[in-house]
Design a protein around this motif. Structure first.
Motif, short mmCIF file in Angstrom:
data_model
loop_
_atom_site.label_atom_id
_atom_site.label_comp_id
_atom_site.label_asym_id
_atom_site.label_seq_id
_atom_site.Cartn_x
_atom_site.Cartn_y
_atom_site.Cartn_z
N UNK A 1 23.95 -95.96 26.73
CA UNK A 1 22.59 -96.53 26.75
C UNK A 1 21.58 -95.49 27.19
N UNK A 2 21.97 -94.72 28.19
CA UNK A 2 21.08 -93.69 28.72
C UNK A 2 20.78 -92.64 27.64
N UNK B 1 18.47 -93.84 24.99
CA UNK B 1 17.09 -94.11 25.41
C UNK B 1 16.23 -92.85 25.50
N UNK B 2 16.85 -91.66 25.46
CA UNK B 2 16.05 -90.43 25.59
C UNK B 2 15.18 -90.26 24.35
N UNK B 3 13.88 -90.15 24.53
CA UNK B 3 13.04 -89.87 23.35
C UNK B 3 13.28 -88.43 22.89
#
Ligand code: ADP
Ligand code: ADP
Ligand code: SF4
Ligand code: MG
Ligand code: MG
Lengths: 326, 315
Positions: B247-248, B251-253
């Motif tokens: 998930x992490x 989530x990074x743009x």
């Protein structure tokens, strides 16, 4: 044809304090179409917040003032508007949200009350039951259970507070949202939630947005067009495709910004930072404002401001691509 | 070879009005000489507490911190003073961590004077200038105060001070998070150069995954006080296992257009309270793959391939 919603022309803004005159915005041209998202990118002090505050006439009284230029909303020049006129614009046609949600929230009022208040002021919705229903609807829209309208801001997490602020900003379905670093203070997974919610709302409500950020990743995922600011000027602007195209010509500062961020998809041992520091806004360098840090600086850059070169809407201000005085 | 730093079942509980807050809850890590362990996770997951435990700025509730194989948590005062020379820390907000009433030279000289590693004013000043040169601070700043300098230069003072006693290991707690990207890159390059020249080991704490990927040999992912996954950097990014890690990473743009039109899998919900947590996976309430067996029992880190550890019932 798309119509211009907002058009900023040759905007200059100064802050005059007892001991200094800060040249915060120096000849900015920007425009945004209906329903479009424009990313305003730059490092601390570039003049992003000042530009947004000027649009809403929210510059600090007596200290900050627009010294030149025009800001037209659907053809009408906002710089000529009185404070009373602006009250009808704020919240109803243009809304603004800030990095710290508590800038916009009152800690001693419930969030439901605060949303209702906005509706009553702008939409003339007097019927209590109607207002109540709208509040529930708006909270649902940003993913907050309507039961929580009786809670106070401190009872929510940072991410939820920012959703509530967005709910309030969008309550009157404004045409333009100015979002100043809305997710910078949030953790990445919460940032992803808020950004995806904002994207969805934008589609649903056709709201145009100026998204201020220093994060090129956020720009890549949410914006249609981008303007990059340095020392109070837009130094490059274009569509996301143009700005993120590694083959296209770019301003040396843009190149520097991309070189300075670690790229997850590439293995590089060293980053390429931009040398030096942002210039002092009370004593901006002559010529190109970036020449003191530019690795490709030429003689002409020290004395003459670069002229605009435009190709298919891709705007660049750099002597590498055009000559002559602006 | 034995690791330089190792933690064993390290714990820190803070008493609060509503119960015990499990800030760090049974963390096992190790860092080799000259290596960087990145510690990532969202705010409140215990990164700073872990860092402060390792440099003995906080007293642990339980567990051990081994330095060169010796448990430093039961050191006496004299041993501790000796040990402190080897272990240093730099902080996110250089301003808050630097005494505003001291000049640059006083700040950098202070640890040298306290530990008396060098005697005599001239010799100390020589060392101060040498350190300033090492971190890229011009001589002319020697008598300025931290508030007169920008964030990047302040962080260089913090680094110079941390280097003053020639340590072997530095805990870096969000050292570039407050800096603009162009300045951030300058400081990251400096930290990496120093590591190469001096064989320093780092524990590099950050919430910024792109930064941690760039600087670390190995990464530990934390969630609510626990390490949920640990692996060499390339392995972690190529083959993340724990649903929270996935998930992490999702989530990074990413600063290119590759993910622009993809519907992103956004993880729902928010981090639960760290007070009196129930046994079981602490991510379970947000986990799209949670099953009954995820609850009720503590989940230890298990090695799934050499060097890759994960605490999750799926593996
Ligand atoms: N109230 C103020 N008084 C004086 N200077 C200000 C004030 N607000 C901003 N500035 C200065 O104006 C410049 C632009 O600031 P700002 O618009 O906040 O930039 P950004 O949002 O891009 O970080 C900076 O140099 C900043 O220090
Ligand atoms: N001195 C303290 N007293 C009580 N709780 C604390 C203290 N320091 C940290 N905490 C709590 O411990 C948890 C971990 O905090 P911290 O280590 O600062 O996390 P991070 O650095 O990952 O953001 C948080 O819930 C925080 O509120
Ligand atoms: S105009 Fe000159 S100094 Fe400015 S960015 Fe272009 S090459 Fe560099
Ligand atoms: Mg700003
Ligand atoms: Mg922290």
């Amino acid at each position: 044809m798309t119509t211009k919603l907002l058009e900023i022309k040759n905007l200059y803004v100064e802050y005059v304090t007892d001991d200094a005159r800060v040249f915060a915005v120096n000849g900015v041209d920007l425009d945004i179409n209906e329903g479009e998202t424009l990313g305003l990118v730059g490092e601390t002090g570039a003049g992003k917040t000042t530009t947004a505050l000027s649009i809403l006439k929210l510059l600090p009284e007596r200290v900050g003032r627009v010294t030149r230029g025009s800001i037209s909303l659907e053809g009408k020049d906002l710089t000529r508007y009185t404070e009373a006129d602006m009250r009808n614009i704020r919240g109803e046609i243009i809304s603004m949200i800030f990095q710290d949600p508590m800038t916009s929230l009152n800690p001693v009022l419930t969030v439901g009350y605060q949303i209702a208040e906005v509706l009553k002021i702008h939409k003339d919705e007097k019927e209590n039951r109607q207002v109540d229903e709208r509040v529930d609807e708006i909270l649902k829209l940003v993913g907050i259970p309507p039961e929580r309208k009786h809670d106070y801001p401190h009872q929510f997490s940072g991410g939820m507070k920012q959703r509530i602020v967005i709910a309030i900003a969008l309550a009157c379905e404004p045409k333009l949202l100015l979002a100043d670093e809305p997710t910078t203070a949030l953790d990445v997974t919460i940032q992803a939630q808020v950004l995806s919610m904002m994207n969805e709302l934008k589609r649903k409500l056709r709201t145009a947005m100026i998204l201020i950020t220093h994060d090129l990743g956020v720009v890549a995922e949410t914006c249609d067009r981008v303007a990059i600011m340095y020392a109070g000027e837009v130094i490059e602007a274009g569509t996301v495709e143009q700005i993120f195209d590694p083959e296209a010509p770019h301003h040396p500062y843009t190149v520097g910004l991309f070189g300075a961020i670690p790229d997850l998809t590439k293995k590089t041992r060293r980053l390429n930072p931009i040398d030096g520091l942002m210039p002092d806004p009370t004593h901006l360098p002559e010529g190109c404002r970036f020449h003191t840090r530019c690795p490709r600086c030429m003689e002409i850059c020290r004395t003459q401001r670069p002229a605009l070169r435009e190709e298919n809407g891709h705007r660049l201000y750099c002597h590498l691509f055009a000559g002559g005085e602006r | 070879m034995a690791p330089l730093i190792e933690t064993r079942n390290l714990k820190k509980y803070f008493p609060t009005a509503s119960g015990l807050l499990h800030a760090v809850d049974g963390v096992n890590l190790s860092i080799g000489r000259g290596k960087t362990l990145g510690v990532v996770g969202e705010s409140g997951c215990g990164k700073s507490t872990l860092g402060r435990l390792v440099v003995c700025l906080l007293e642990a509730t339980g567990g051990e911190v081994l330095y060169d194989g010796k448990n430093i948590l039961n050191y006496g005062e004299e041993q501790m003073l000796q040990m402190r020379r080897h272990i240093q820390m730099i902080f996110q907000d250089p301003y808050a961590s630097l005494n505003p009433r001291m000049t640059v030279s006083e700040i950098i000289a202070e640890p040298i004077q306290v530990c008396r590693t060098i005697q005599g004013r001239d010799a100390i000043m020589d060392k101060v200038y040498e350190l300033m040169d090492t971190v890229g601070l011009a001589d002319r700043f020697v008598n300025t105060y931290p508030h007169e300098l920008d964030g990047g230069r302040r962080q260089r003072i913090g680094i110079a001070r941390a280097l003053a006693l020639d340590p072997e290991f530095i805990v870096c707690d969000e050292p570039v998070s407050a800096l603009d990207v162009s300045i951030q890159a300058q400081v990251l390059n400096l930290l990496m150069d120093l590591q190469e020249e001096r064989g320093l080991a780092y524990m590099f704490i950050t919430h910024n995954l792109s930064v941690v990927a760039h600087i670390s040999n190995e990464i530990a992912v934390m969630y609510l006080g626990q390490c949920v996954e640990r692996a060499p950097t390339d392995e972690l990014f190529a083959n993340p296992l724990h649903p929270y890690t996935k998930a992490l990473l999702a989530a990074i743009p990413i600063p290119n257009l590759s993910r622009r039109h993809m519907e992103r899998e956004v993880i729902r919900g928010e981090v639960a309270s760290p007070i009196n947590p129930k046994p079981g996976c602490r991510f379970a309430v947000r986990c799209p793959q949670a099953r009954p067996e995820c609850m009720g029992q503590e989940l230890p880190l298990r090695e799934t391939s050499p060097g890759h550890y994960v605490a999750c019932t799926l593996y």
